[in-house]
Design an enzyme around this catalytic site. Structure first.
Site, PDB file in Angstrom:
ATOM      1  N   CYS A   6       8.947 -37.111  21.126  1.00 20.79           N
ATOM      2  CA  CYS A   6       9.647 -36.384  22.190  1.00 20.79           C
ATOM      3  C   CYS A   6      10.029 -37.405  23.241  1.00 20.79           C
ATOM      4  O   CYS A   6       9.203 -38.242  23.639  1.00 20.79           O
ATOM      5  CB  CYS A   6       8.745 -35.292  22.790  1.00 20.79           C
ATOM      6  SG  CYS A   6       9.436 -34.488  24.266  1.00 20.79           S
TER       7      CYS A   6
ATOM      8  N   SER B  70      17.057 -31.940  26.916  1.00 20.71           N
ATOM      9  CA  SER B  70      16.669 -30.668  27.519  1.00 20.71           C
ATOM     10  C   SER B  70      16.274 -30.832  28.979  1.00 20.71           C
ATOM     11  O   SER B  70      16.196 -29.849  29.716  1.00 20.71           O
ATOM     12  CB  SER B  70      15.498 -30.061  26.745  1.00 20.71           C
ATOM     13  OG  SER B  70      14.361 -30.909  26.823  1.00 20.71           O
TER      14      SER B  70
ATOM     15  N   TYR C 297      13.175 -27.652  25.447  1.00 18.63           N
ATOM     16  CA  TYR C 297      13.720 -27.035  24.240  1.00 18.63           C
ATOM     17  C   TYR C 297      12.641 -26.783  23.190  1.00 18.63           C
ATOM     18  O   TYR C 297      12.795 -25.924  22.333  1.00 18.63           O
ATOM     19  CB  TYR C 297      14.793 -27.938  23.620  1.00 18.63           C
ATOM     20  CG  TYR C 297      16.148 -27.899  24.313  1.00 18.63           C
ATOM     21  CD1 TYR C 297      16.373 -27.135  25.453  1.00 18.63           C
ATOM     22  CD2 TYR C 297      17.207 -28.643  23.809  1.00 18.63           C
ATOM     23  CE1 TYR C 297      17.614 -27.114  26.065  1.00 18.63           C
ATOM     24  CE2 TYR C 297      18.457 -28.630  24.415  1.00 18.63           C
ATOM     25  CZ  TYR C 297      18.652 -27.874  25.551  1.00 18.63           C
ATOM     26  OH  TYR C 297      19.889 -27.855  26.155  1.00 18.63           O
TER      27      TYR C 297
ATOM     28  N   CYS D  50      17.214 -36.057  22.362  1.00 18.72           N
ATOM     29  CA  CYS D  50      16.182 -35.016  22.306  1.00 18.72           C
ATOM     30  C   CYS D  50      15.858 -34.779  20.841  1.00 18.72           C
ATOM     31  O   CYS D  50      16.744 -34.424  20.060  1.00 18.72           O
ATOM     32  CB  CYS D  50      16.695 -33.730  22.959  1.00 18.72           C
ATOM     33  SG  CYS D  50      15.589 -32.316  22.810  1.00 18.72           S
ATOM     34  N   ASN D  51      14.606 -35.013  20.457  1.00 16.16           N
ATOM     35  CA  ASN D  51      14.219 -34.836  19.057  1.00 16.16           C
ATOM     36  C   ASN D  51      14.404 -33.397  18.602  1.00 16.16           C
ATOM     37  O   ASN D  51      14.852 -33.129  17.480  1.00 16.16           O
ATOM     38  CB  ASN D  51      12.765 -35.265  18.873  1.00 16.16           C
ATOM     39  CG  ASN D  51      12.574 -36.759  18.995  1.00 16.16           C
ATOM     40  OD1 ASN D  51      12.774 -37.500  18.040  1.00 16.16           O
ATOM     41  ND2 ASN D  51      12.201 -37.212  20.176  1.00 16.16           N
TER      42      ASN D  51
END
Length: 261
Positions: free
Chosen positions: A184, A12, A43, A74-75
């Site tokens: 994150c 993100s 995000y 990105c988790n």
């Protein structure tokens, strides 16, 4: 010839650069293209549907760059969008990062702190993992609203990052943890700072999931005969959804030096 195509990595915003740094070390012969969707970061504050739509646009952008595989660094995007992306792009290897709670549990830790965005921590993927382990472990889950957004802006928001960490950790400042899961990809940039605000400052093991996703990427490329074995002039290219050169310069700075704490 497909093996000579680059690997696409996206997040993100700047957080995925911390993942990219590890991947470039684990796969020294591969070219990489990183896309940061900084225009829409973070995000973690969006709905799952919004994350799917944004992730699709990023994947289309990377595929236009002829990447041979895509890593979701990105988790939140992994939890929200990966199943949809895998279904809609069946010919593209798509690997996603996840909070490394299982890794911390497998290493024998009992007192575990998990930090992440509110969306990542609320989605079924993480909740299923949490349900599996929390009966026999002391797991503290701490959403960190606003933290990724501040890290997104780099060193200039360091004072605000410190103030937010103090506020986020106020209820756990006297708790001791043997493991901290950074759920994150923005958070590893400030890992030493996070450690400063924890009660137990020694012998804490941090988990990011980076080595796991790196190993999975290598296995996937090997299985599909896409792993590049020799490459003397590899490149790392940065793209962003945000207009202007400043964002790209920030990406390059973070990739080289991280955030100066």
């Amino acid at each position: 010839m497909l093996s000579k195509q680059p690997i696409g990595v996206f997040d993100s915003g700047v957080g995925g650069i911390s993942t990219l740094r590890v991947l470039t070390q684990m796969l020294p012969n591969e070219d990489f293209i990183f896309f940061g969707d900084s225009l829409h970061a973070p995000y973690g504050s969006k709905t799952a549907g919004q994350v799917v739509d944004l992730s699709q646009k990023v994947v289309d952008t990377l595929l236009a760059q002829n990447v041979k595989a895509i890593v979701i660094a990105c988790n939140t995007a992994t939890s929200s969008a990966k199943p949809w992306l895998v279904d809609h792009y069946p010919n593209v290897p798509i690997i996603g990062i996840e909070p490394a709670l299982k890794e911390a549990v497998d290493d024998g830790h009992q007192d575990i702190l998990v930090l992440g965005t509110a969306l990542t921590l609320s989605l079924p993927k993480f909740q299923t993992q949490l349900d599996q382990y929390q009966e026999n472990h002391h797991i503290t889950v701490l959403p960190c609203p606003g933290l990724a957004d501040l890290i997104e802006q780099g060193d200039k928001r360091l004072t605000d990052i410190k103030a937010l960490l103090i506020d986020l950790f106020k209820d756990i400042q006297n708790r001791s943890f043997s493991a901290v899961v950074l759920g994150c990809t923005h958070y590893p940039f400030i890992q030493p700072l996070i450690e400063t605000y924890l009660a137990q400052k020694n012998n804490i093991k941090f988990y990011t999931g980076y080595e796991g996703i790196g190993r999975q990427l290598i296995r996937t490329l090997e299985q599909k005969n896409l792993l590049r074995e020799n490459h003397d002039k590899r490149y790392i290219k940065f793209l962003t959804s945000k207009k202007g050169q400043d964002e790209l310069e920030l990406y390059k700075k973070l990739f080289k030096n991280g955030i100066q704490l």
